[in-house]
Structure formats: C-alpha cells, structure tokens
Design a protein around this motif. Structure first.
Motif, mmCIF file in Angstrom:
data_model
loop_
_atom_site.group_PDB
_atom_site.id
_atom_site.type_symbol
_atom_site.label_atom_id
_atom_site.label_comp_id
_atom_site.label_asym_id
_atom_site.label_seq_id
_atom_site.Cartn_x
_atom_site.Cartn_y
_atom_site.Cartn_z
ATOM 1 N N UNK A 133 -1.807 2.673 12.505
ATOM 2 C CA UNK A 133 -0.923 1.181 12.098
ATOM 3 C C UNK A 133 -0.369 0.869 13.295
ATOM 4 N N UNK B 123 -1.097 -19.012 4.064
ATOM 5 C CA UNK B 123 -1.500 -18.092 4.235
ATOM 6 C C UNK B 123 0.086 -17.585 4.452
ATOM 7 N N UNK B 124 0.864 -17.925 3.073
ATOM 8 C CA UNK B 124 2.486 -18.089 4.144
ATOM 9 C C UNK B 124 2.871 -17.168 5.155
ATOM 10 N N UNK C 1 -11.275 -7.179 8.491
ATOM 11 C CA UNK C 1 -11.685 -5.256 8.742
ATOM 12 C C UNK C 1 -12.428 -4.970 8.151
ATOM 13 N N UNK D 269 -4.394 -10.140 -2.217
ATOM 14 C CA UNK D 269 -4.644 -8.985 -0.914
ATOM 15 C C UNK D 269 -5.424 -9.860 0.095
ATOM 16 N N UNK E 168 -4.824 -12.059 13.261
ATOM 17 C CA UNK E 168 -4.890 -12.298 12.269
ATOM 18 C C UNK E 168 -4.320 -11.684 11.148
ATOM 19 N N UNK E 169 -3.712 -12.968 10.457
ATOM 20 C CA UNK E 169 -2.737 -12.008 9.485
ATOM 21 C C UNK E 169 -3.085 -11.247 7.718
ATOM 22 N N UNK E 170 -3.752 -9.920 8.091
ATOM 23 C CA UNK E 170 -4.367 -8.790 7.747
ATOM 24 C C UNK E 170 -3.091 -8.043 6.505
ATOM 25 N N UNK E 171 -3.454 -8.428 5.297
ATOM 26 C CA UNK E 171 -2.361 -7.783 4.266
ATOM 27 C C UNK E 171 -3.082 -6.187 4.016
ATOM 28 N N UNK E 172 -4.048 -6.172 4.314
ATOM 29 C CA UNK E 172 -4.876 -4.590 3.977
ATOM 30 C C UNK E 172 -5.562 -4.181 5.325
ATOM 31 N N UNK E 173 -5.470 -3.476 6.155
ATOM 32 C CA UNK E 173 -6.517 -2.959 7.001
ATOM 33 C C UNK E 173 -6.169 -2.037 7.238
ATOM 34 N N UNK E 174 -7.009 -0.948 7.195
ATOM 35 C CA UNK E 174 -7.016 0.657 7.169
ATOM 36 C C UNK E 174 -8.490 0.748 8.250
ATOM 37 N N UNK F 220 0.647 -1.429 0.416
ATOM 38 C CA UNK F 220 -0.189 0.075 0.231
ATOM 39 C C UNK F 220 0.933 1.439 -0.088
ATOM 40 N N UNK G 262 -12.673 -2.325 7.077
ATOM 41 C CA UNK G 262 -12.002 -0.710 5.967
ATOM 42 C C UNK G 262 -10.337 -1.569 5.834
ATOM 43 N N UNK G 263 -10.786 -2.085 3.934
ATOM 44 C CA UNK G 263 -9.136 -2.516 4.266
ATOM 45 C C UNK G 263 -8.557 -1.263 2.840
#
Lengths: 481, 481
Positions: free
Chosen positions: B196, B109-110, A429, A388, B186-192, A164, A431-432
C-alpha cells in the motif's frame, strides 16, 4: 532466479528442524501443495514446519545463502493461490502451523501478542475469555491464520467499522529474506520513526519476509448487539439506508452486507433449514449488524426509529429484527452460505472488486446490464460489503450451457477483462480483499497502475534481491542480481 | 550525492514556473529557509512554487536528470527540521503553497480531494460547510498543510478516536523522484493490490516523493459533544479512568489529554485570562472530550454517571463539565497554551516519546524520578496523549541555572540519551508523532532498531536511487549509485 535446493541444504534443514519440522513425505505434503479449492497444484522440495522464530531465522539464512525459494503458508485458505508453490518443485514450503502460541493477552493494553500460525477463531476465543474482542471476521475463520491474515490484509464482514487487518496490527515480528529478524512486537499506538514496516508487510503476501508473530489491537465487547434483515429495491436504496444509519447512529453499524435476491434463492435451494425472514421476496436484501458499547444507549429503540423513518423514505421495503441469538444466527446463515450455495449451483467467473462506495450502486446496476449484453444469457450475481465499496461480482454462464466449467475456462478471461476494464474506468481495484497471489497476477500486470507496479518491483528487489520470498506471487519473478 | 544546480537548470525552471513560481530573492526566500522555531537555517538555490501537479512532474524530471536535490515544504511547521534545507545551498526548495485547491468534497463518498498545500483549518472549514468533519486536529492547524500532515503522519489531540493521519488517507497523488506520477486519488476503502503505497508515503517525510494531492476520509459531525476537566492523583489513576470511560461509553471519548499540575501553573502564570476550573488544585489534570452521533444517546447523563462512579473508585478527585462552548473553549485553552507557557518560562530539553499505553503511567512516574536523580535539580514536565501512550516529556534545567539555553545546549544530549535509553528499554519510540527530520536523525541512528533502519535504507535507495528527495532527513545521505 532461485535455485533447486541441494541435498546438503535439505540435510541441514532436516537436522535443524527434526522429524516434526521437516518432511519430504508426499502423502503428508499433499494437502499443503494444493490450494483449498483444488484448482492449483504445486510441488516443493520439502515441507518445513518450524516451531520457533529462531528456526525461521535459521531457515531463511540457509535458504538465502543457497538462493533457494521459500513459500510461507498459513491456513492455506488463499483464494488466489497465494500460498501454493510453483510446479517446478524448487521451493521450500514453510508452514507456520507450529508457530501457534498465543504469547500474551493484555487486558491493560487491549492487545494480544500471537504467533503467526494462530487460527483466527482461536484468537476470537482467547480474547473472549478476557471479555475482549478481535473484531475481524471472515468465512474461513477456522482455517485462516494470523500470519496469513496480515500478509493478505484480510477484510471480511466487519471492515466497515473496524478496518481491514492492517488497522489492527500494533506490532510485528518478521524474518526478512536474508534471515535478519525484526522484533517490533511492543504494541505502539504511535511510532513515527520512518516508513511503517508494519503497514508495508500487511498485504505483502509473503513477498518481503516471513511474519512470525504480531501484536494485535483488541476492543471491548459491545454491551448490546442487533441483527436486522432488510428488503430493498436496489443497491442505490441500500446505500441511502447505510448513509441514513450512519448519520443517526454514528458508527453503531458494524456490518452492512448487500445480496442480490437470486443468490438468496440459491441459498434456499441448496442449504437446508434456510428461509427468507421477510413476508415477501424483494429484489435485494441487506444484512445489518449494529452494536452499542454503553448500557445507556438503547440500540434497539434507535434502530426501530431509523427503520421506520427509512421505510417512510422508501429506502427499505420491509425489515425484520432478530429477537434472539438463534434468529440472528439464521440471518447470518443466509449471508454466510452464499459461496457454498453458489458452488452447489455450478461454476461462475468470480471477481472481488472495489470502486468508491458512492459509485458502487450504479456500477452494479449498469455493469451487470453491460455484461449481460456483451455475453448474452449470462447472469450477474453481486453480493458483499457495500459500505466498503467492495462486492463479489460473479458472472454465471447462460442457462443452456451444460458444460459450465468448460464455459468458465473458455470465456472466463474475456469476461474478467471486460469486468476489470469497467472497474478501472471507475477508478477501482481488481482485488479488494483477496490479494493478487498467482491467479490474479496476469490481470494485475495488465490492469494495474504501471507507476505503482514499478514502485512495487523496486521495493521487492530492495528487500528480497534474490527473489526467494514467495516468488511469482503478487509480482512476476525477475532475474535476481 | 546530489549536485549543485547549474545555471541552465535554474533558467529552465524559471521559464517553466514563471515569476510566481520561481524566485532567488533572498528576502522572499528567508522565511522558507528557517524553521518556525528559528533554530535551524538552511540555504537553497531557488524557491520553486509550482501551481500544478504537472509542474511538479516537470521539476522532478529536470532535478533527477541533473541529480539536484529537492526539499518539499508545506506549512513549514515541522518541529524536527523536516522541511529546512541543508546549509550547502545545493537544493531546490519546493513549496506546495500554490497547490492549494480543494478539488472536491463529496458528501456521498464522505471524502475530500485536496491538493497538498491546503491548510488544515481550511479543510476543517470546507468540510464543515457540508456538515462533515475532518477529525485530525493539531496546534499548528493554521499553518500545517495536507501534504505535510501526510508526510509526517501527523497526530494531535484526536488520535485516540480517529487514528493518525495515515488512517484518513483514502487516495494519493504523488510525484516520484524520477518525475513519474502516481495518480491514485479515487477514494478506495479497500484495495489489496500489493504494497500500500499510500501507507508507505504517509510518514515518509518527503524522502520518497512529493505528495501533490490526497483523498481524505470525512466523518459526520457528532450530534452532541461534552468537554470535561478532571483532577486526578496520578497518571495511573488517569489511565484507570480512561479504561473505565471506554468500557462504559465505547468510543465516545475523542480526547484524553494528561497534564502535570506545574504545567498548568505555568499557563496560569504566563497566559492571560486563564484559571483552574476545579475548586482545588490537584497533582495531575485531564482534559476529556467525548461525542455522540445519535440524538437518542444522552451523552451528558452517561458521563455524569461514569464520573460519579469514578469518583467513588478514587479514579478522580474532582470533575468539571463545561456548560457551554465558552467554558469548553476555556478548558481547551489550558491545554493548548501549554507549549506557549513553557516557552515563556524558559528553555527545556524536549522529547516526543511513546511506549505501550499500559506502560506509560509507570514510565512517567519512575523515569521522572530517575532523571531528577541523574540530573539533580531538574524538573520533568509531562503532558499529552496518554490514551495513545504518547507524551511530551520535557526536562527543565535546575532553578539556579541562569543561562538556561546554555544548559540545554550543554546538557541536552546527555539528558536525551538518558530519556531515550529508558524509552527503548520500555519498547517505545523516540518519535511518536513529530517524525525524525534532521534534528532527531542522529538519535534515530543511535537508538533505532538496526534491522528496521537497514530496511528503510533499502527502500529509500529503491525509490530514490540518486538520493535527491529531501536528503538528510529521516535517513542519512548515502553515496548514490
């Protein structure tokens, strides 16, 4: 709580910024006061358009002294009302549009230093002239500004490969709520001198300060590129394909966009000059873009091998490789016009959600069914960034509903709560990539982790004790000290 | 200001943690109270070794109620005293050594979910069993723990390709100073969803909470690897070579380590079974490691081509490619034993600095001369991560000095101030990868950006208002509210 600005403050701002930088003309201000989807309307005491960082410093010093709220705005392309002021009209709207200089592009450093108001596509073009590339790409690239992209930690189609927005920020220049200026623009790859404020500001949605400039990582342009359209049976098959591609090609895959077939049917229906490139129709499609940085790497041969192998393994049902830029553009057009086609079709309750990548296929499959059971007649349309763990997950009203907007307004909250409960149960989440802004604030307070929210509030209060920076976005307005 | 713990608190902790988790035995505690270089010694009221996150929660609740300081410690391999308590003996030392479970490795999930006390090399091995890889690598990999690596945002040899530790953190579990637990594993690639906190905790040096576990990104193992030793004329030539490699091979280069020739001479002198692989000696050397993820990519052929071209362009003077793992190991040994060889030779004033990558060659060349003029007879030995703009920049006493340690103690501050002034003038950082801890605190306060330090203090106070988390590291101890 911030205050209504007094005339003396407005006069001082007018004197500071001059006619190009200060207006109270309702006609000029109107487009800045409404979000781009036309859903939210706010008011502001004045529109400020500073032309320099020093003017932003002066604005924030005056505003903090007077305890007046400031709402920063970049390209005004937020989908969550992140840059629309509240209706009370007490805030000053600060547009970064005149902070639009590309200060430097350094091929030696692979870095661009740009002001906050620079538009993403302008940065793309400027980098291109140096045979470099800024890899972040989103649909609103002709509106979105660098300041907004950092403040919202923007995502888009190339996150899989390049991360991102936060991953590209090497340096930052920011004016804090009290008017103090942090000049941290020298692009450092490594800087372990305490909490990384670049990373704190990224995604802060303007709640901690006004970003005025940034130094951004550029990358070399790839030597070759391939765009592929694939028909698959299911999201699970799509994810298996992605893992297969990653195993065999490393990080060649830049884009891996999953789309439900009915969305593509909407595109064919509403968008002129579109067609499915595969011979048959399939339940799901994937748009893949891969690149190679070396001329010694025969990307097409590799991809053809992998696709043949994936076909044998039933990961894919049919694949089409674009033979030239025009064909590639047509494939991209199918993906990029989905939001427009959706809007043409009608209204839906929209969500921008993430779960762990490996959980996303079953999430889409199971939760779509669960929603359709709970809200009979609805259709779930999912598409987006499978790699993602992030999809746009939209729930459309039953076909027999004639007043779609009314349905969305009446049922929307119940539908979203149902979706978000399932997202939370999957550790995801709500909001991603779009952020919280004002439209997701209630849901964030309801579903967000309470310990996290407490920490966020403490940090907000520490940096913006008077709560004058973009109040009511991301976090609720709190009583100031 | 934190307080001396009372007997009631110590008794309660003893009861909570049992004999394996609580000790006041000076012999058992001794190695935890001294930093690994034997330069700093602290005291602690007790050594706590919780075996679960819940025990950490209980410890922090008790400590915050009693306003007693807690110093978290992982592998105790900090080079800046980041995990050594102060001499007043008021703090509780919290070792994460028993939080050593690899909770899960998910190939789908790598991702690896591990507790804070897991040692880096143990994670390497565990990932390897799943044909995956955790790419961060540092010399202290058999001591350093995941909690410490995150808290210090560790760097090492593979940052060029994979980033610092923060880039690999997908999820985090942390106990805040008040004992509240943030479970965000929890492994989130995206979390807006707002600031952070994963990124805030990374590099916070234990000053904001105790990290108890993390979810970390794993990557596929490469298909092929090549290790190359190159002789070059200067740091400028080395950087030109790196840019050449990047242009032709994309991100194939994982490691690009620059070394001054006299350091290699020290290695040859002090480390058995070492030899220069090139036919001649050169002023500077570079160790390169590159990888390919596809069997269709002939990495060696590509590298041979690039090296031939670079030789023609005078970027390199001679290159040797390791023909097998043994040879590769020997090349790596030349780089990895530099710190040991330096210690064997004597004492030096050491710095871990960064400037923008493009500025590093001239920094090394010009500032070495400037230092040798200002401090006649000294020698500057630079080595490290040129591609990150980060070198270890060590100033050795004049040859005629017999009491080297005395010289370092007497002249060290003046030498470091001179170096840091030059670093600041070049927009750099006085700590690139080692952090601030306690040994660099005075220099950080002196040379660090004042606006940044102010923001850091505000954040520290917001999250740790009683100043009980690792007090006196990264930021000075402030009067509590």
């Amino acid at each position: 709580m911030s205050r209504q600005p007094e005339k003396a403050l407005l006069d001082a701002l007018k004197a500071l910024l001059g006619p190009k930088g200060f207006t109270q003309d309702p006609i000029v201000m109107a487009p800045y006061l409404e979000d781009w989807r036309g859903k939210l309307k706010g008011e502001a005491a004045a529109l400020l358009s500073p032309a320099s960082t020093q003017e932003v410093v002066a604005i924030m010093k005056m505003a903090s002294e007077a305890k007046v709220a400031v709402v920063p705005q970049g390209g005004n392309s937020s989908t969550v009302g992140g840059a629309t002021p509240s209706k009370d009209g007490a805030a000053l709207l600060l547009s970064t549009k005149r902070l639009n200089a590309i200060r430097a592009i350094s091929p030696e450093e692979s870095c661009a230093t740009v002001e906050a108001g620079v538009i993403l596509s302008a940065l793309h073009e400027a980098a291109d002239k140096h045979n470099l590339r800024f890899p972040l790409n989103i649909a609103s690239k002709d509106m979105a500004t660098i300041g907004g992209l950092i403040s919202t930690n923007a995502g888009g189609s190339h996150v899989l490969r390049f991360g991102q927005m936060r991953a590209s920020v090497l340096g930052i220049e920011v004016v804090f709520p009290d008017g103090s200026l942090l000049e941290n623009l020298r692009p450092l790859r490594k800087d372990n001198q305490g909490y990384d404020l670049r990373q704190l500001l990224a995604g802060a949605e303007g709640s901690l300060g006004v970003i005025t400039a940034a130094s951004l990582r550029l990358i070399p342009k790839p030597h070759s590129k391939i765009v592929i359209w694939v028909g698959v049976e299911s999201p699970s098959a799509a994810l298996a394909l992605l893992r297969h591609l990653e195993k065999e090609s490393g990080e060649a895959v830049e884009v891996f966009e999953l789309m439900e077939s009915s969305l593509i049917e909407l595109v064919l229906k509403h968008i002129p000059d579109t067609e499915i490139p595969t011979e048959k129709a399939y339940p799901w499609y994937v748009l893949i873009e891969a690149t190679a940085f070396s001329e010694d790497f025969d990307l097409e041969a590799l991809m053809v091998n992998i696709l043949a192998d994936a076909t044998e393994k039933k990961e894919i049902l049919e694949a089409v490789i674009a033979q030239n830029e025009t064909q590639a553009g047509k494939l991209w057009r199918l993906r990029e016009t989905i939001p427009l086609a959706e809007r043409s079709e009608g209204f839906a309750v929209k969500h921008d959600i993430s779960v762990p990548v490996s959980a996303m296929p079953s999430f889409i499959e199971q939760e779509s069914r669960a929603i359709q059971e709970k809200f009979p007649g609805t259709t779930v349309l999912a598409f987006g960034h499978l790699g993602d763990g992030n999809v746009h997950f939209n729930v459309c009203p039953p076909k027999e509903v004639t007043d779609q907007l009314g349905w969305v307004e009446n049922e929307g909250i119940a539908v979203s709560h149902f979706v978000y409960e399932r997202v939370m149960a999957n550790g995801g989440a709500i909001s991603a990539e779009h952020g919280i802004g004002q439209t997701k604030l209630a849901d964030f307070m309801r579903f967000g982790n309470k310990t996290k929210i407490q920490a966020l509030k403490a940090i907000k209060k520490a940096i913006d004790p008077q709560s004058i920076m973009n109040p009511g976005k991301l976090l609720p307005v709190e009583q100031a000290e």
